[in-house]
Structures are given as C-alpha cells and as structure tokens.
Motif scaffolding. Sequence first.
Motif, PDB file in Angstrom:
ATOM      1  N   GLU A 297    -150.412 -50.533   9.817  1.00  0.00           N
ATOM      2  CA  GLU A 297    -149.050 -51.052   9.763  1.00  0.00           C
ATOM      3  C   GLU A 297    -148.905 -51.991   8.574  1.00  0.00           C
ATOM      4  O   GLU A 297    -149.708 -52.908   8.400  1.00  0.00           O
ATOM      5  CB  GLU A 297    -148.760 -51.800  11.054  1.00  0.00           C
ATOM      6  CG  GLU A 297    -147.391 -52.438  11.133  1.00  0.00           C
ATOM      7  CD  GLU A 297    -147.241 -53.250  12.411  1.00  0.00           C
ATOM      8  OE1 GLU A 297    -146.441 -52.871  13.262  1.00  0.00           O
ATOM      9  OE2 GLU A 297    -147.955 -54.269  12.550  1.00  0.00           O
TER      10      GLU A 297
ATOM     11  N   ASP B 126    -146.112 -56.458   4.643  1.00  0.00           N
ATOM     12  CA  ASP B 126    -145.074 -56.868   3.695  1.00  0.00           C
ATOM     13  C   ASP B 126    -143.711 -56.291   4.069  1.00  0.00           C
ATOM     14  O   ASP B 126    -143.594 -55.107   4.413  1.00  0.00           O
ATOM     15  CB  ASP B 126    -145.434 -56.396   2.283  1.00  0.00           C
ATOM     16  CG  ASP B 126    -146.803 -56.885   1.861  1.00  0.00           C
ATOM     17  OD1 ASP B 126    -147.006 -58.097   1.828  1.00  0.00           O
ATOM     18  OD2 ASP B 126    -147.668 -56.026   1.586  1.00  0.00           O
ATOM     19  N   ILE B 127    -142.680 -57.110   3.989  1.00  0.00           N
ATOM     20  CA  ILE B 127    -141.314 -56.650   4.196  1.00  0.00           C
ATOM     21  C   ILE B 127    -140.928 -55.701   3.065  1.00  0.00           C
ATOM     22  O   ILE B 127    -141.188 -55.962   1.900  1.00  0.00           O
ATOM     23  CB  ILE B 127    -140.345 -57.848   4.243  1.00  0.00           C
ATOM     24  CG1 ILE B 127    -140.680 -58.742   5.441  1.00  0.00           C
ATOM     25  CG2 ILE B 127    -138.900 -57.385   4.307  1.00  0.00           C
ATOM     26  CD1 ILE B 127    -139.862 -60.011   5.493  1.00  0.00           C
ATOM     27  N   GLY B 128    -140.345 -54.585   3.422  1.00  0.00           N
ATOM     28  CA  GLY B 128    -139.918 -53.638   2.410  1.00  0.00           C
ATOM     29  C   GLY B 128    -140.922 -52.543   2.109  1.00  0.00           C
ATOM     30  O   GLY B 128    -140.619 -51.620   1.350  1.00  0.00           O
ATOM     31  N   ASN B 129    -142.114 -52.631   2.681  1.00  0.00           N
ATOM     32  CA  ASN B 129    -143.099 -51.567   2.492  1.00  0.00           C
ATOM     33  C   ASN B 129    -143.011 -50.624   3.692  1.00  0.00           C
ATOM     34  O   ASN B 129    -143.387 -50.994   4.804  1.00  0.00           O
ATOM     35  CB  ASN B 129    -144.506 -52.161   2.393  1.00  0.00           C
ATOM     36  CG  ASN B 129    -145.568 -51.084   2.152  1.00  0.00           C
ATOM     37  OD1 ASN B 129    -145.271 -49.881   2.101  1.00  0.00           O
ATOM     38  ND2 ASN B 129    -146.816 -51.512   2.027  1.00  0.00           N
TER      39      ASN B 129
END
Length: 209
Positions: free
Chosen positions: A31, A34-37
């Motif tokens: 999982e 990072d936000i946006g990955n």
Amino acid sequence: PQERARPGVARIRGTVVHPDGTHFGGAVEIEPVDIGNPTAVAAISRVDGTFVTDELPPGRYRVGVDLGINRQPDEPYGRSYYPGTSDVTKAIEIQIGQDVPEPPPIVFTLPPERPTVRLRGTVVYEDGRPAPGVDVFFRPVGGYSSAQLWTDSKGNFTTTKYGSVAYRIQSRSRDGKHESMEHVIQAADLETPLLLVLRKAMPQDSKQP
C-alpha cells in the motif's frame, strides 16, 4: 487528461511466515503511504513463502495483509503490517527511489490466525414447515465479502467462519417470493443456533431504499 502512471524503478521482495515460522501462501498487499500515489498491489506468496512485486514507482510503501485494498474482516488474519503489528504507527515503511538502492528482502511475520466458529441454524416458513433448498447469505459487518449456502432437506444449515467479527445473516427462497428478516449476529453469539423465518417478500418497488 488522466495522469500517466509513473514508471517503476525498484521492487519489494520478501518472505511471509506464520508465528511458528512456517511459510504463508496467501496474498501480500503493498500500500502506498504517499498521498497521490495510486500504486497499490497484491503479490501472491509462493510455496516457500517468498514474494516479489513488479518494479514500483518512487515513494514510500507499507507491506501487510488486509491493508484496505480488499478489506475482508472474516479472513484468517486481521489487519497486520510489516514487521508484524496491527498498529499502523509501528509499521516499517519501505522507500523506493531513483537514487535509493533496491530494498533488501524483508521477513514479515503474520499474527496468530483468528479462531473459527461453527454457525448453524434452521430456516422455516411462517407455518413452521422446514424450508429445504433455500439460500442463506452471510456478510461480515464492515466488510465487502459475502458467502452463500443452501439448507438441507430439513431446512438446516451449518458452516464454519472466522469468528472475530459480526455477521449479517438472511435467508431467501430460490424464486425470490419468500425471505427472512436480516439478523445481525455479534461475534460472541455466532455459535448460538439461529432460527430464520421466511415470510412473503415485499415487491422490490415497495421496499424502502
């Protein structure tokens, strides 16, 4: 326009074992932190418990089972992160980057398997007659999985589930003309025999949303 997926630069590999050291043969979920990955993947461990992903884009990742990619609370293992914790704040994050060496193999230890319980009961019509060959549906509360079985010639049913979660249980005739109310059974009560009573089903367009 849709953002193009970033190219992969390195893999995550490792071995998954049970608490006694034997190898695990199920799915390992990776999982992104990072936000946006958007890169979230599931890797199936081999007979010897090892797994390896394809090359992943740069970023930070968590490894575990039941991380939210396919949340199934009735599976053998609860939420668990590498190196072997259910607490996300204690998870070890793995860094993937252009100038970062590929991570060395990890060893991920699963928690003890959840205990199983025997669910059983009987389905009858309103007049007390047994209801053979009707469907009984099981859905864990808080999850997305579902299971179905049929009653026997006497209207009885039995199945084995992982008993750490509550279930929604309902019966319905094969022709859809009769159904029982939905029962929510808490984990502590799952082994108590359940009686489901089939009543004439309401037309679909008259049911509340």
